[in-house]
Structure formats: C-alpha cells, structure tokens
Write a protein that holds these residues in place. Structure first.
Motif, PDB file in Angstrom:
ATOM      1  N   LEU A  35     -10.215  -3.912   6.928  1.00 52.27           N
ATOM      2  CA  LEU A  35     -10.663  -5.234   7.355  1.00 52.27           C
ATOM      3  C   LEU A  35     -12.074  -5.553   6.872  1.00 52.27           C
ATOM      4  O   LEU A  35     -12.498  -6.710   6.908  1.00 52.27           O
ATOM      5  N   SER A  36     -12.798  -4.529   6.425  1.00 54.27           N
ATOM      6  CA  SER A  36     -14.177  -4.736   5.972  1.00 54.27           C
ATOM      7  C   SER A  36     -14.272  -5.083   4.488  1.00 54.27           C
ATOM      8  O   SER A  36     -15.371  -5.224   3.957  1.00 54.27           O
ATOM      9  N   ILE A  37     -13.132  -5.206   3.811  1.00 52.24           N
ATOM     10  CA  ILE A  37     -13.128  -5.595   2.395  1.00 52.24           C
ATOM     11  C   ILE A  37     -13.866  -6.922   2.239  1.00 52.24           C
ATOM     12  O   ILE A  37     -13.682  -7.832   3.063  1.00 52.24           O
ATOM     13  N   PHE A  57      -6.602  -7.462  -8.274  1.00 55.80           N
ATOM     14  CA  PHE A  57      -7.950  -6.878  -8.332  1.00 55.80           C
ATOM     15  C   PHE A  57      -8.389  -6.386  -6.951  1.00 55.80           C
ATOM     16  O   PHE A  57      -9.054  -5.351  -6.837  1.00 55.80           O
ATOM     17  N   VAL A  58      -8.029  -7.134  -5.895  1.00 55.33           N
ATOM     18  CA  VAL A  58      -8.368  -6.720  -4.527  1.00 55.33           C
ATOM     19  C   VAL A  58      -7.725  -5.375  -4.213  1.00 55.33           C
ATOM     20  O   VAL A  58      -8.364  -4.495  -3.615  1.00 55.33           O
ATOM     21  N   GLY A  82      -9.970  -2.279  -3.752  1.00 55.01           N
ATOM     22  CA  GLY A  82      -9.847  -1.740  -2.403  1.00 55.01           C
ATOM     23  C   GLY A  82      -9.501  -0.264  -2.407  1.00 55.01           C
ATOM     24  O   GLY A  82      -9.957   0.497  -1.546  1.00 55.01           O
ATOM     25  N   GLU A  83      -8.700   0.153  -3.374  1.00 57.37           N
ATOM     26  CA  GLU A  83      -8.345   1.570  -3.475  1.00 57.37           C
ATOM     27  C   GLU A  83      -9.582   2.429  -3.729  1.00 57.37           C
ATOM     28  O   GLU A  83      -9.705   3.539  -3.205  1.00 57.37           O
ATOM     29  N   LYS A  84     -10.510   1.898  -4.525  1.00 52.50           N
ATOM     30  CA  LYS A  84     -11.758   2.620  -4.777  1.00 52.50           C
ATOM     31  C   LYS A  84     -12.613   2.683  -3.518  1.00 52.50           C
ATOM     32  O   LYS A  84     -13.183   3.721  -3.179  1.00 52.50           O
ATOM     33  N   ARG A  85     -12.700   1.556  -2.813  1.00 53.64           N
ATOM     34  CA  ARG A  85     -13.521   1.498  -1.609  1.00 53.64           C
ATOM     35  C   ARG A  85     -12.944   2.353  -0.482  1.00 53.64           C
ATOM     36  O   ARG A  85     -13.688   2.901   0.338  1.00 53.64           O
ATOM     37  N   LEU A  86     -11.619   2.443  -0.433  1.00 56.38           N
ATOM     38  CA  LEU A  86     -10.954   3.181   0.640  1.00 56.38           C
ATOM     39  C   LEU A  86     -10.610   4.604   0.223  1.00 56.38           C
ATOM     40  O   LEU A  86      -9.775   5.258   0.862  1.00 56.38           O
ATOM     41  N   LYS A  87     -11.195   5.062  -0.869  1.00 50.75           N
ATOM     42  CA  LYS A  87     -11.051   6.440  -1.331  1.00 50.75           C
ATOM     43  C   LYS A  87      -9.597   6.829  -1.578  1.00 50.75           C
ATOM     44  O   LYS A  87      -9.087   7.815  -1.039  1.00 50.75           O
ATOM     45  N   GLY A  88      -8.928   5.997  -2.373  1.00 53.12           N
ATOM     46  CA  GLY A  88      -7.571   6.325  -2.801  1.00 53.12           C
ATOM     47  C   GLY A  88      -6.475   5.663  -2.005  1.00 53.12           C
ATOM     48  O   GLY A  88      -5.303   5.722  -2.406  1.00 53.12           O
ATOM     49  N   LYS A  89      -6.804   5.002  -0.903  1.00 54.20           N
ATOM     50  CA  LYS A  89      -5.787   4.326  -0.091  1.00 54.20           C
ATOM     51  C   LYS A  89      -5.858   2.833  -0.327  1.00 54.20           C
ATOM     52  O   LYS A  89      -6.913   2.219  -0.177  1.00 54.20           O
ATOM     53  N   ARG A  90      -4.727   2.236  -0.690  1.00 57.01           N
ATOM     54  CA  ARG A  90      -4.707   0.805  -0.994  1.00 57.01           C
ATOM     55  C   ARG A  90      -4.718  -0.037   0.275  1.00 57.01           C
ATOM     56  O   ARG A  90      -4.158   0.367   1.294  1.00 57.01           O
ATOM     57  N   VAL A  98       3.519  -6.053  -6.134  1.00 55.30           N
ATOM     58  CA  VAL A  98       2.214  -5.945  -6.794  1.00 55.30           C
ATOM     59  C   VAL A  98       1.536  -4.643  -6.386  1.00 55.30           C
ATOM     60  O   VAL A  98       0.980  -3.917  -7.204  1.00 55.30           O
ATOM     61  N   LYS A  99       1.590  -4.345  -5.094  1.00 56.04           N
ATOM     62  CA  LYS A  99       0.956  -3.136  -4.579  1.00 56.04           C
ATOM     63  C   LYS A  99       1.581  -1.884  -5.180  1.00 56.04           C
ATOM     64  O   LYS A  99       0.891  -0.897  -5.470  1.00 56.04           O
ATOM     65  N   MET A 100       2.912  -1.918  -5.403  1.00 58.79           N
ATOM     66  CA  MET A 100       3.622  -0.757  -5.921  1.00 58.79           C
ATOM     67  C   MET A 100       3.467  -0.608  -7.434  1.00 58.79           C
ATOM     68  O   MET A 100       3.526   0.509  -7.955  1.00 58.79           O
ATOM     69  N   SER A 101       3.318  -1.734  -8.158  1.00 67.02           N
ATOM     70  CA  SER A 101       3.242  -1.660  -9.617  1.00 67.02           C
ATOM     71  C   SER A 101       2.097  -2.518 -10.137  1.00 67.02           C
ATOM     72  O   SER A 101       0.965  -2.078 -10.171  1.00 67.02           O
ATOM     73  N   SER A 102       2.382  -3.790 -10.520  1.00 66.68           N
ATOM     74  CA  SER A 102       1.325  -4.689 -10.997  1.00 66.68           C
ATOM     75  C   SER A 102       1.750  -6.136 -10.795  1.00 66.68           C
ATOM     76  O   SER A 102       2.927  -6.428 -10.571  1.00 66.68           O
TER      77      SER A 102
END
Length: 344
Positions: free
Chosen positions: A67-69, A179-180, A184-192, A274-278
């Motif tokens: 939620l902090s994204i 892009f989000v 977000g995966e980077k910010r959440l350390k691997g979790k989308r 999108v979350k699963m692929s692109s």
C-alpha cells in the motif's frame, strides 16, 4: 508457470469476447449517454475493488508495504484510462458493432511503441511486421467502410479516429501498470504488488478524472457545460429506465449492469495476466477474441435485430489484421527477454 499462463490466457479470451459483445449492447440503450455510463462504470470499480482490497488486507494477502507504493503513477494511470474509456464509449456509441473490435486493435500498435520507448524493450522482425499488418488491416477496414453502401458509410469519419486515439491512452495506462509491477517487485524485495492494489488506486483516480474531464469530453457530443446537470439527470433516468426514457432506453438497466460486471472480471483477468507475463502478452491474448467478436457482432442480436452486413473489403482488412496477430505470435529464436521473465 507456463500451464498457469495458458489457463489464464484461455479465461481472458472468453471474457474478452463476452466483454466486446456486451460493450456494444450496453451502448444501445445508453447511446445518448456514454459519459454517464463511463462515470457509473468507474465508480462501480472503485466500490468493488476497494472492498476486495480491504478484505485481502485483513487476511494478510496485501501488506502495508504494498500500500506504500508511490501513488503518482496511479494518478497518471487514472488520467490516461479516464480519457481512453470516456472517448472510446463516445465513439463506440456511434460505430457499428463489428467495427469496434477492429479499430480497438490499434491498442497493440500503441502498446508496442510505448513499450519500446518507455520500457526499453526490443522486438524481432516478425513482431514488427505483424504490427505493421495490424495497422494495415485497421486502415483497410476503415477505408472500405467509407465507401458508399458499406456499413461505415453513414458514420462520421471522426468517430473511427476517436476510437483509434482512445486506444493510445489505454495502451499508455497498461504500460504504466506493467512498470508498477516491475518497480514494485524491486521495492518489495522480489514480491510483486497485489493486482487489487493496482486496480483499486488506478480506478480511484480514473473515476476522479472522468468527473473532472466531463466538461471537456462532453464537447465531443456537443454538450455544453451548462447542460451537464440535465445530461447527468437524463443519463440516470435512462440507466434506470424510468420516466420519459423507457422507450428509448429499452434494455437498461440489465445490459449496462451485466456489461459492468463482465468488464470488471475481464479487467481483473487481464491484469492478472500482466502480472504473470507482460502487458503485451495480455494484449495479444485478448486480441485472439477479435475474429469471434466480429462474427458475433455482425449477427442479429437482442436490441440489435438487423445486424451488420460485412463487405468483402472489410473482411479482407480484418483478415490482414488477424494475420498480423498470428505473425507476431510465431515462435521466436531469440533470447528470453529480461522484461518477459516478469505478462491489464
């Protein structure tokens, strides 16, 4: 993962066909009030999505970190989707059913262009050629419809253009959503991020901007600012099918409501893909519904008893478009792209 993507893609195709057909059917009773339908749809999204968001947060699926994204990207997503949805509904109300799936495929071309510019993706020759055929198919279909006696001949040329341009805004929003997820995966350390975080905040800003842009967008239909209160009141009466609008708004509220429900399910399915692929994979999966949608929308349907006679030249343009989609999806002997390891 591959099996999950295939199953998600099949569900998306089914929902895409249903969504395209109901989209046109919902605009039959609401033909004079497409912006009201756009507003009701987006506010419906906000209510449902945030309800699901709250339940998922309470169950621990959605975390505080999700939620902090940063919300500035959702502001941009909302603005783009607001313009795209409202303008496409305005055009869709004036276009014959089979033309809508064809013109909407310009979404793919916009999306490929934006993904190259903003996400730094690269594409093979057959992918680029496939998109060129998609463009050619759209152009051929529009040109064929402008000929005397064709089913687009009685439509003002501005409306096909509005439909094509509206796709650019929706494509831009889908790229921002991808892009989000990536950021977000980077910010959440691997979790989308959860899809309902993206859907909820994106829809909230979309509802806000549909309302703010209403005076400007209504000018497309010749509605002056001073007439907006009466327009909204008449739109509500038509949506509920009450008062003096019952004859003109036959089919409401059933058709608009079922469209909103199916459209919501389609958007969730598309965003999950999108979350699963692109974003591009999701777009291409949805476009597989194009030939089926064209065929169904050309048939006599409830509230559209006359159907549409498809010209040979229009079908040729549609065939070129589908060929472009097939060419794009041919197996590629290229390295697995960094972005595709991460698929609206």
């Amino acid at each position: 993962m591959a099996r999950a993507v295939v199953l998600a893609s099949m569900a998306t195709v089914l929902l895409a066909v249903t969504n395209r057909v109901l989209y046109k059917l919902a605009l039959v009773p609401m033909q004079g009030y497409p912006f009201f339908l756009a507003q009701i749809t987006t506010f419906g999204y906000v209510a449902i999505y945030f309800s699901i968001l709250y339940l998922r947060y309470q169950s621990g699926i959605i975390t505080r970190e999700m939620l902090s994204i940063p919300k500035i990207r959702f502001v941009a997503i909302g603005a783009l989707e607001a313009i795209g949805v409202a303008s496409s509904m305005a055009a869709g109300a004036m276009l014959p059913g089979p033309a809508i799936p064809i013109l909407s495929q310009s979404f793919l071309v916009w999306q490929l262009t934006f993904s190259i510019i903003f996400l730094g993706k690269s594409y093979s020759l057959n992918q680029i050629l496939g998109c060129f055929l998609v463009i050619s198919g759209v152009i051929l279909s529009v040109i064929s419809g402008s000929e005397e006696g064709q089913f687009l001949s009685n439509v003002e040329f501005i409306w096909p253009i509005v439909m094509i341009v509206s796709s650019s805004f929706q494509a831009g929003a889908s790229i921002l959503k991808e892009f989000v997820f990536i950021d977000g995966e980077k910010r959440l350390k691997g979790k989308r991020p959860d899809i309902f975080v993206v859907n909820s905040f994106g829809s909230a800003f979309q509802a806000l901007f549909v309302f703010l842009f209403l005076p400007f967008l209504s000018n497309l239909r010749g509605i002056h600012f001073g007439d907006l209160p009466a327009y909204i009141n008449d739109g509500a009466s038509c949506f509920l099918n009450v008062g003096d609008h019952q004859a003109a708004c036959d089919g409401a509220p059933f058709l608009p409501m079922i469209f909103i429900i199916v459209n919501m399910a389609f958007n969730i399915s598309l965003l999950n893909l999108v979350k699963m692929s692109s974003a591009l994979v999701a777009s291409l999966t949805a476009t597989l519904a194009v030939p089926i949608s064209i065929y169904i929308l050309s048939l006599p349907l409830p509230y559209m008893p006359h159907g549409a006679k498809l010209s040979t030249s229009f079908m040729f343009g549609a065939s070129i478009l589908v060929l472009g989609l097939v060419l794009y999806n041919l197996p590629k002997k290229t390295k697995h792209k960094k972005m595709n390891s991460t698929a609206i």
